[in-house]
Design an enzyme around this catalytic site. Structure first.
Site: not given
Ligand code: XMP
Length: 459
Positions: A2, A29-30, A118, A120, A176, A315
Site C-alpha cells: 500500500g 512491501c508496506y 512484490h 505476488e 467473467d 482471471k
C-alpha cells in the site's frame, strides 16, 4: 502493500500483539516497513524511491528463497517510497537491490519474514515459489483447494443465498460474466435469466456475436437490449474519465433494473466481479485506482441484491473454472474487456464518430495480432483514440487528423503488466493499415508503458 508510510497519521496497523503470536508471518512491501518499525528497526521516509523492475541479489538460499541459489540475481517488482535502513534485533537481511540495500529480512526464530518487493507480481521471477515456500514449508498448509471443490462450495453458497428467488445476470461476452452465469445456472437452473445490454461501446460486431454465441451455446433464457442511443446521449459532453465510468455504471444497472422489472420476482443480480476488480476499486486498505464499473459505480438506490461468485478469483482461475463448466474456448480466451468498453479508450468526450474510428482501428489491431498467431500470448491488445490531433500529409495535402495508439500488454492477472515486444513488421502493418483505411487518422503510436506506473487502459 500500500502507499502508506509508517509515519503517516493514518498508517494502517495490525491488531495489537500480531507480531508476538508466534504464527508464521510474511510482510510484503508496506508489511515489511510495518514489521521493521514495530519491532525496533529503522525506516526512512521517502528516501530514494524504487519503482518497477529491479535486480534482486539473494543472500542465502533458505526459507522463502530456498529454490534460489545463494548469490543469484533475479528480476523483482518493486514499488516503494519508504525504506528499511536497519533490521530489528533478531532479523537478518536476506536480499538487496541496488536502490534497496535491505530488500528482505528474516527472523527464523520468531518465524517472521518480510520482503520489500512484490513476490505476488508476475514480473518477480520465482515469486510464486516464494509464496509456495512460505505457505507450505513455513506455515505447513496443505493444497486442498481445487476448482471442483470451489464449484461445489459456490453452488451450495448460491443456493443458500438465493433460495427460490429469481436472478438476472448481465452478460458482456467476456469470460467473467459467462463463468458467473454458468456457475449460477448450475446452482439454480432457470431461476436465472441473462440480460445482455448492448451499450454501443463494444468492439466492432461484438454485440451481435455475443447474442449469437449465448443463444447457441447456452440454453439459459437471454434478453438482448439495444441501449446504444441511451448511453451515447448520457455521455454527451462528458470528458472526465471517472464521470464517464460512473455514468456508464449507473446507466448499465438502470437498464438492468428496467429489464429485470419485467421478469416477475427478480431479487438478485449476478455479476462476474473478480478479486482484481475489488482491489482496484479500493478495499479498506488498498488505495482506489479507478472505479471499475461492476464494483465502484453501483448506484446507491439499487434494488437488487448482488451475487458475485467470482469475487475471490483471479482471471487465470476464472479461465480454469470456465473450462470445468464446459464453456467454449472462444469465450474462455476472449481478451479481457472493461465494463465501460470503448468509452475508456476514447480520451475525452465519446461521440458516435469517434466510436466508429476506434472500432475500425481496433478491428485492424485485433485481426493483425490474430493473423500473426500472437493472440493467446498477449493479455490484451487494442487501439486507443487520443484527443490529440496532429498534422500530417496525405495525397500531397495537409491533414489535421486523429492520433491512434496501439496498446498490447503481457500480464498474468491485470494487477501488473508489461508492454508486449511486438515484432516491428507487425507494428508496421497495423500502423499502415490504420492510417490508410481509417478516415480521419493520420498518425499511430505504440504505447510502451508498463503497469505500474501506467494502467492497462488509458482511462
Ligand atoms: P487497468 O486499466 O486498471 O485495468 O490496469 C486492469 C484490467 O481491468 C480491465 N478493466 C475493467 N474491467 N470493468 C471491468 O470489468 C471496468 O470498469 C474495467 N476497467 C478496466 C482492463 O481492461 C484490464 O484488463
Amino acid at each position: 502493500g500500500g502507499p502508506a508510510s509508517v509515519y503517516g497519521p493514518d498508517a494502517p496497523r495490525g491488531p495489537e500483539g500480531l507480531l508476538e503470536t508466534g504464527l508464521p508471518t510474511l510482510g510484503i512491501c508496506y508489511g515489511m516497513q510495518y514489521m521493521a518499525h514495530e519491532l525496533g528497526g529503522r525506516v526512512e521516509e521517502g528516501a530514494c524511491e524504487d519503482y518497477g523492475s529491479a535486480k534482486l541479489l539473494i543472500k542465502e538460499n533458505t526459507d522463502i528463497f530456498r529454490h534460489l541459489a545463494s548469490g543469484s540475481q533475479i528480476d523483482c517488482w518493486m514499488s516503494r517510497g519508504d525504506l528499511v535502513l536497519d533490521v530489528p534485533l533478531g532479523f537478518v537481511p536476506a536480499a538487496s537491490t541496488p536502490n534497496t540495500p535491505i530488500a528482505a529480512m528474516f527472523d527464523r526464530e520468531r518465524k517472521l519474514y518480510a520482503v520489500q518487493f512484490h513476490p505476488e507480481a508476475a514480473h518477480t521471477q520465482g515469486g510464486a515459489e516464494m509464496l509456495v515456500n512460505f505457505v507450505f514449508d513455513i506455515c505447513g498448509c496443505q493444497a486442498n483447494w481445487t476448482i471442483s471443490s470451489f464449484i461445489e462450495d459456490k453452488v451450495a453458497d448460491i443456493r443458500r443465498q438465493v433460495g427460490d428467488g429469481r436472478l438476472v445476470c448481465g452478460l458482456s461476452g467476456g469470460v467473467d460474466s459467462a463463468a458467473a452465469a454458468a456457475l449460477v445456472y448450475k446452482a439454480v437452473g432457470d431461476q436465472l435469466t441473462c440480460i445482455f445490454v448492448d451499450h454501443g461501446l463494444l468492439r466492432a460486431g461484438e454485440g451481435e456475436e455475443v447474442a449469437r454465441t449465448f443463444r447457441r451455446d447456452f440454453h439459459i433464457p437471454l434478453v438482448h437490449v439495444d441501449a446504444r442511443e441511451r448511453f451515447l446521449t448520457r455521455l454527451q459532453g462528458v470528458a472526465d474519465p471517472e464521470a464517464k465510468r460512473k455514468i456508464i455504471g449507473e446507466e448499465f444497472i438502470r437498464v438492468f433494473e428496467e429489464e429485470a422489472a419485467k421478469i416477475p420476482n427478480v431479487k438478485f443480480l449476478v455479476q462476474g466481479t473478480l478479486y482484481s476488480d475489488v482491489i482496484e476499486s479500493g478495499t479498506s486498505t488498498a488505495e482506489g485506482i479507478k472505479s471499475h464499473h461492476n464494483v465502484g459505480g453501483l448506484p446507491e438506490d439499487m434494488e437488487l441484491e448482488l451475487v458475485e461468485p467470482l469475487r475471490d478469483l483471479f482471471k487465470d482461475e476464472v479461465r480454469k473454472l470456465a473450462g470445468e463448466l464446459g464453456l467454449p474456448d472462444d469465450i474462455i480466451w476472449r481478451q479481457p474487456f472493461p465494463g465501460p468498453g470503448l468509452a475508456v479508450r476514447i480520451i475525452g468526450e465519446v461521440t458516435l464518430a469517434k466510436l466508429h474510428i476506434l472500432q475500425q482501428a481496433d478491428k485492424i489491431v485485433t485481426d493483425e495480432i490474430k493473423a500473426y498467431g500472437l493472440a493467446r500470448q498477449i493479455w490484451q491488445y487494442f487501439a486507443v483514440l487520443s484527443d490529440t490531433r496532429t498534422v500530417g500529409v496525405q495525397g500531397d495535402k495537409r491533414t489535421y487528423g486523429h492520433l491512434v495508439a496501439i496498446r498490447a500488454v503481457r500480464s498474468e492477472d491485470a494487477m501488473t503488466a508489461d508492454w508486449a515486444r511486438l515484432p516491428h513488421d507487425l507494428l508496421d502493418k497495423m500502423a499502415r493499415r490504420i492510417v490508410n483505411e481509417v478516415d480521419g487518422v493520420n498518425r499511430v503510436v505504440y504505447d510502451i508503458s508498463s503497469k505500474p506506473p501506467s494502467t492497462i487502459e488509458w482511462e
